[in-house]
Design a protein around this motif. Structure first.
Motif, PDB file in Angstrom:
ATOM      1  N   ASN A 131      44.539  31.772  46.599  1.00 30.04           N
ATOM      2  CA  ASN A 131      45.298  32.738  45.988  1.00 30.04           C
ATOM      3  C   ASN A 131      44.548  33.286  44.901  1.00 30.04           C
ATOM      4  O   ASN A 131      45.228  34.115  43.798  1.00 30.04           O
ATOM      5  N   LEU A 132      43.237  33.260  44.605  1.00 26.28           N
ATOM      6  CA  LEU A 132      42.742  34.090  43.641  1.00 26.28           C
ATOM      7  C   LEU A 132      41.582  34.901  43.869  1.00 26.28           C
ATOM      8  O   LEU A 132      40.838  34.617  44.996  1.00 26.28           O
ATOM      9  N   ILE A 133      41.731  36.195  43.690  1.00 21.86           N
ATOM     10  CA  ILE A 133      40.793  37.163  44.324  1.00 21.86           C
ATOM     11  C   ILE A 133      40.027  37.954  42.878  1.00 21.86           C
ATOM     12  O   ILE A 133      40.520  37.981  41.946  1.00 21.86           O
ATOM     13  N   PHE A 134      38.715  38.205  43.376  1.00 21.09           N
ATOM     14  CA  PHE A 134      37.991  39.100  42.295  1.00 21.09           C
ATOM     15  C   PHE A 134      37.680  40.290  42.531  1.00 21.09           C
ATOM     16  O   PHE A 134      37.808  41.126  43.400  1.00 21.09           O
ATOM     17  N   ALA A 135      37.882  41.048  41.026  1.00 18.34           N
ATOM     18  CA  ALA A 135      37.516  42.466  41.175  1.00 18.34           C
ATOM     19  C   ALA A 135      36.870  42.838  39.954  1.00 18.34           C
ATOM     20  O   ALA A 135      37.032  42.308  38.889  1.00 18.34           O
ATOM     21  N   GLY A 136      35.985  43.886  40.020  1.00 16.45           N
ATOM     22  CA  GLY A 136      35.150  44.323  39.034  1.00 16.45           C
ATOM     23  C   GLY A 136      33.775  44.752  39.617  1.00 16.45           C
ATOM     24  O   GLY A 136      33.322  44.521  40.385  1.00 16.45           O
ATOM     25  N   ASP A 137      32.842  45.488  38.563  1.00 19.01           N
ATOM     26  CA  ASP A 137      31.722  45.912  38.999  1.00 19.01           C
ATOM     27  C   ASP A 137      30.627  44.735  39.290  1.00 19.01           C
ATOM     28  O   ASP A 137      29.449  44.827  39.701  1.00 19.01           O
TER      29      ASP A 137
END
Length: 658
Positions: free
Chosen positions: A605-611
Motif C-alpha cells: 500500500n506504499l506508492i512512490f511519486a517524484g522526479d
C-alpha cells in the motif's frame, strides 16, 4: 499492461542515407517519410476493459509531499472519489514551483524558485491545465535564445516547429548561424556513433549501453566540439544535473524527449503571474473542492509498518516540527575566515547540510546553530569577529545565535545533537520546556510518498517495523544533484535587450539563464510601468559548492556576471536583490538507473511519486514530476479495479535504432 503505443510507423535510416544527408549535403528527403506528417502523441497504456471511473466505496489515501507530483496524484484521486489527506512540510505548496510573498520597500511581491517553461510536449501537465480551465494563465514566449559568452558562436534562436526528426535537425541546421561550426563529420565512426545514440533512443537499450558513463567522460575524445558547446552543454545543465555527475543515458533520454522524439519544437509558454497563483492554487482548489484536506508545515514523526504494509503514520504541525530528529551530512566546502582575511578550514567549527540548510557545530559542544537568517532566509556566514553576518540584508548574529543587528528580530534556531555517526549528524530542535508538541496519528488504505529526494530519505528513517530491505536500499542510494541558485534583482531603470525575455546563457562561471520578469509576469510589468524600473533574474542550474561555498560568493558572482551580460545596468541603482539556493533536485549519476525505485513497491500500500522515480516513458522536469504523480494515482486506481487515466508521451523510440 504497461506498453506504449503510437500512431506513427517505425522508420530506419541507413548509414549511407545519413552520410548523404550530412556528409554530402543532399537536399532530398528520406524516402517513406513525409516532412508534413506530424506524429501524434504516444499513448502509455490504455485499459481495454470498460471499468468504473469512480469509487463505489470509501477509500482513503495519505499523500506526503505537496510538490507537482503530490498535487497531481492528489488531484486525480480526489476526482475519483478517494478521501485524500495531503501533508506538506513547507508553508507553501508547489515544491520547486512554489511561490511566497516578500516585502520590498513597502510593496509585496511573489518570489519563486526560478523561471520554468511549459513546453507543448508536456502532454500530461497540459491536460491538467485544460481540465482546470486555466489556459488563460499561460502565454507563449514565441521563441527563445541561447547566447554564448564566447564570440566564437552567434546566438541560437529556437521557435515552434511542426517537423519531426530528422527534419527538425535539417530545419535547425538551416536556421543556425553556427551550422558550419557543429563539427559533425559522419565519416568519422565516433561522430556517427554520437548521432546514432542521440537519434536512436530506445529506453532499456539506452540505459544498458550508456548509464555507466558520465556526460563529461563521453565527450572527452573525438566528440564534435561545436555540437557540445552549442547544444549539449547548455541543455544538459538545464536538466539541473552537471555534465560530470550525469549519466549519458539520462542525457539522451532528456534530448529525445525535448527534441529528437518531439515534433512540437522548443518554444514554450510562461505563466502570466507567479506559478503559485497560475497553477498551484487552481490545483489546490480542485482538491479541496471535493472535501479533501491539505495540511502544510507538517513533519512526519513516525511511520509504522507491519505485515508488509504501512499501518499508520504520525505528524507534527507548525512551529514544533523540528522536535522530530533529522539527519544532515557534513559539508567540508563551507569555510571559515582566518585572521589574515582569507578563508580556511577551521577545525573548531564543523558545518553540516547544504545550500540554504546549513548548521554550524563548535567542537566540544552538543548544540548546533542554524545558519538560516530569520529575516528572509538567506544563509549567514561567520566573520573574522566570530559573529554570523547575513550577506543579503546586513543582519548580524552572535555565535550563540542572538540578534546583534537587524533587520532580523529573532535569534538563529538552535539544535541539540542527538547522534554523531561518521560524517552525519542527527539534530533535534532545542527544547522549549513550557510547550510540548501535539502529535497527530492518521491511518489510510494507501500512502503515497511524493517528496523530493532528501525528503523521502528522511521519511524512511522514520519507518518503524518490518519493511523490505530492498526498498530501503533503493531510497538510501538515491542521489541529489548539485545545488541550484536563483538571484532576482530590482533596478530603478529599464534597458535594451535584443534577445528573448527568457534566454539561456553559456560560458559564464555561474549563470546559466536570464529572465526579464518585468516583460513577462503581470505584477512586475505593472510595477515597471509605474516606476520605470526592471526586474531581472539570473539562474544557476547546478553550481559546485566548492567554488561557491557561501551565499556571499553566489551574490558577488551573480552581480558581476549580470553587469557583464547587461552593461547598461552598471549605471542603474539596485533597489533590492533576492537569493534562493537549494540542494534538493534529483541526481541522475552513472550507474543509478537500475537502482532507482519504481512507482509500485514491495510494500503493497506504499506508492512512490517524484522526479526520482524510474519512469517507463520519456519525460523531463515538470512533466516528469506530474507524470510520476499520475502514475502513482493510476497504480491505486488499478488496485481498486478502476479505469486508469490515459497518459501521453512523445514517440517512445528514436528512428536511428540499430
Amino acid at each position: 499492461m504497461t506498453k506504449v503505443s503510437t500512431s506513427s510507423e517505425p522508420y530506419t535510416l541507413s548509414r549511407r542515407a545519413l552520410l548523404q544527408l550530412f556528409g554530402v549535403g543532399a537536399t532530398t528527403g528520406i524516402l517513406g517519410y513525409s516532412r508534413f506528417s506530424k506524429p501524434k502523441p504516444s499513448v502509455f497504456y490504455q485499459d481495454t476493459l470498460s471499468l468504473p471511473s469512480v469509487l463505489s466505496q470509501q477509500k482513503s489515501v495519505v499523500v506526503v509531499g505537496g510538490g507537482l507530483a503530490g498535487l497531481a496524484c492528489a488531484y486525480e484521486l480526489s476526482q475519483r472519489g478517494f478521501t485524500v489527506t495531503l501533508l506538506e512540510k513547507s508553508p507553501q505548496l508547489g515544491g520547486k514551483i512554489a511561490s511566497w510573498q516578500i516585502e520590498i520597500a513597502g510593496e509585496t511581491f511573489n518570489m519563486e524558485h526560478g523561471f520554468h517553461g511549459f513546453f507543448p510536449q508536456y502532454y500530461n501537465l497540459n491536460s491538467l491545465v485544460t481540465e482546470l480551465g486555466i489556459e488563460e494563465n499561460f502565454q507563449s514566449l514565441n521563441f527563445y535564445s541561447v547566447v554564448y559568452r564566447s564570440h566564437k558562436y552567434k546566438p541560437e534562436v529556437f521557435r515552434p516547429s511542426h517537423s519531426a526528426f530528422p527534419w527538425n535537425i535539417v530545419d535547425l541546421a538551416i536556421a543556425s548561424p553556427n551550422r558550419f561550426q557543429w563539427g559533425i563529420n559522419l565519416v568519422k565512426l565516433k561522430h556517427l556513433e554520437v548521432f546514432q545514440a542521440i537519434g536512436g533512443f530506445e529506453r532499456e537499450k539506452n540505459y544498458r549501453r550508456f548509464d555507466s558513463i558520465s556526460v563529461a567522460e563521453w565527450v572527452k575524445e573525438e566528440f564534435p566540439r561545436g555540437l557540445y558547446d552549442l547544444y549539449f552543454l547548455p541543455f544538459a545543465k538545464s536538466s539541473l544535473n552537471a555534465p560530470d555527475a550525469m549519466s549519458v543515458a539520462e542525457l539522451l533520454q532528456f534530448f529525445h524527449f525535448y527534441f529528437f522524439g518531439n515534433p512540437e519544437g522548443l518554444a514554450f509558454n510562461g505563466t502570466k503571474d507567479d506559478m503559485g497563483t497560475s497553477l498551484v492554487q487552481p490545483l489546490v482548489k480542485a482538491i479541496q473542492s471535493k472535501g479533501n484536506k491539505i495540511i502544510t508545515e507538517t513533519t512526519i514523526s513516525e511511520i509504522r509498518a507491519a505485515q508488509g504494509k504501512i499501518s499508520s503514520l504520525s505528524y507534527i504541525v507548525g512551529s514544533h516540527a523540528n522536535n522530530v530528529p533529522f539527519w544532515v551530512k557534513q559539508n567540508c566546502d563551507v569555510e571559515t575566515p582566518s585572521s589574515n582575511g582569507e578563508t580556511s578550514h577551521d577545525s573548531s567549527i564543523q558545518y553540516f547540510g547544504a545550500a540554504d540548510e546549513v548548521f554550524a557545530l563548535k567542537s566540544g559542544t552538543d548544540e548546533a546553530v542554524s545558519l538560516k537568517c530569520t529575516h528572509q532566509g538567506c544563509t549567514v556566514k561567520i566573520a573574522e569577529d566570530g559573529n554570523f553576518h547575513c550577506p543579503c540584508h546586513g543582519a548580524v548574529f552572535a555565535s550563540d545565535g542572538k540578534v546583534l543587528k537587524g533587520p532580523a528580530k529573532q535569534a538563529l534556531s538552535r539544535y541539540q545533537v542527538v547522534r554523531h555517526q561518521d560524517n552525519n549528524l542527527q539534530l533535534v530542535a532545542a527544547r522549549n520546556k513550557t510547550v510540548s508538541p501535539k502529535t497527530i496519528e492518521i491511518a489510510a488504505d494507501y500512502y503515497v510518498f511524493a517528496t523530493d529526494t532528501p525528503g523521502v530519505q528522511q521519511l524512511f528513517k522514520q519507518v518503524k517495523g518490518d519493511v523490505d530491505g530492498g526498498v530501503r536500499s533503493q531510497i538510501e542510494n538515491l542521489s541529489v544533484a548539485d545545488p541550484f541558485a536563483v538571484c532576482r534583482f530590482w533596478f530603478d531603470r529599464d534597458f535594451e535587450w535584443e534577445h528573448s525575455n527568457f534566454t539561456s546563457l553559456s560560458g559564464y562561471q555561474l549563470t546559466d539563464s536570464i529572465t526579464l520578469y518585468h516583460r513577462i509576469q503581470e505584477q512586475f510589468i505593472e510595477w515597471a510601468k509605474r516606476t520605470g524600473g526592471s526586474v531581472v533574474e539570473l539562474h544557476a542550474y547546478c553550481y559546485k559548492e566548492k567554488q561557491f561555498p557561501t551565499q556571499e560568493a553566489l551574490l558577488t558572482t551573480f552581480e558581476r556576471e549580470l553587469y557583464a551580460i547587461v552593461p547598461e545596468l552598471k549605471q542603474a541603482k539596485m533597489l533590492h536583490r533576492e537569493l534562493v539556493n537549494q540542494k534538493n533536485f534529483s541526481g541522475y549519476p552513472p550507474n543509478s538507473y537500475a537502482k532507482r525505485p519504481e512507482t509500485s513497491t514491495s510494500i503493497s500500500n506504499l506508492i512512490f511519486a517524484g522526479d526520482w522515480v524510474k519512469m517507463p516513458f520519456p519525460c523531463g522536469l515538470m512533466e516528469r514530476a506530474v507524470s510520476s504523480g499520475l502514475l502513482a494515482a493510476n497504480e491505486i486506481l488499478y488496485q481498486e479495479g478502476l479505469q486508469r487515466r490515459i497518459l501521453l508521451t512523445v514517440n517512445p523510440e528514436g528512428l536511428l535504432q540499430i
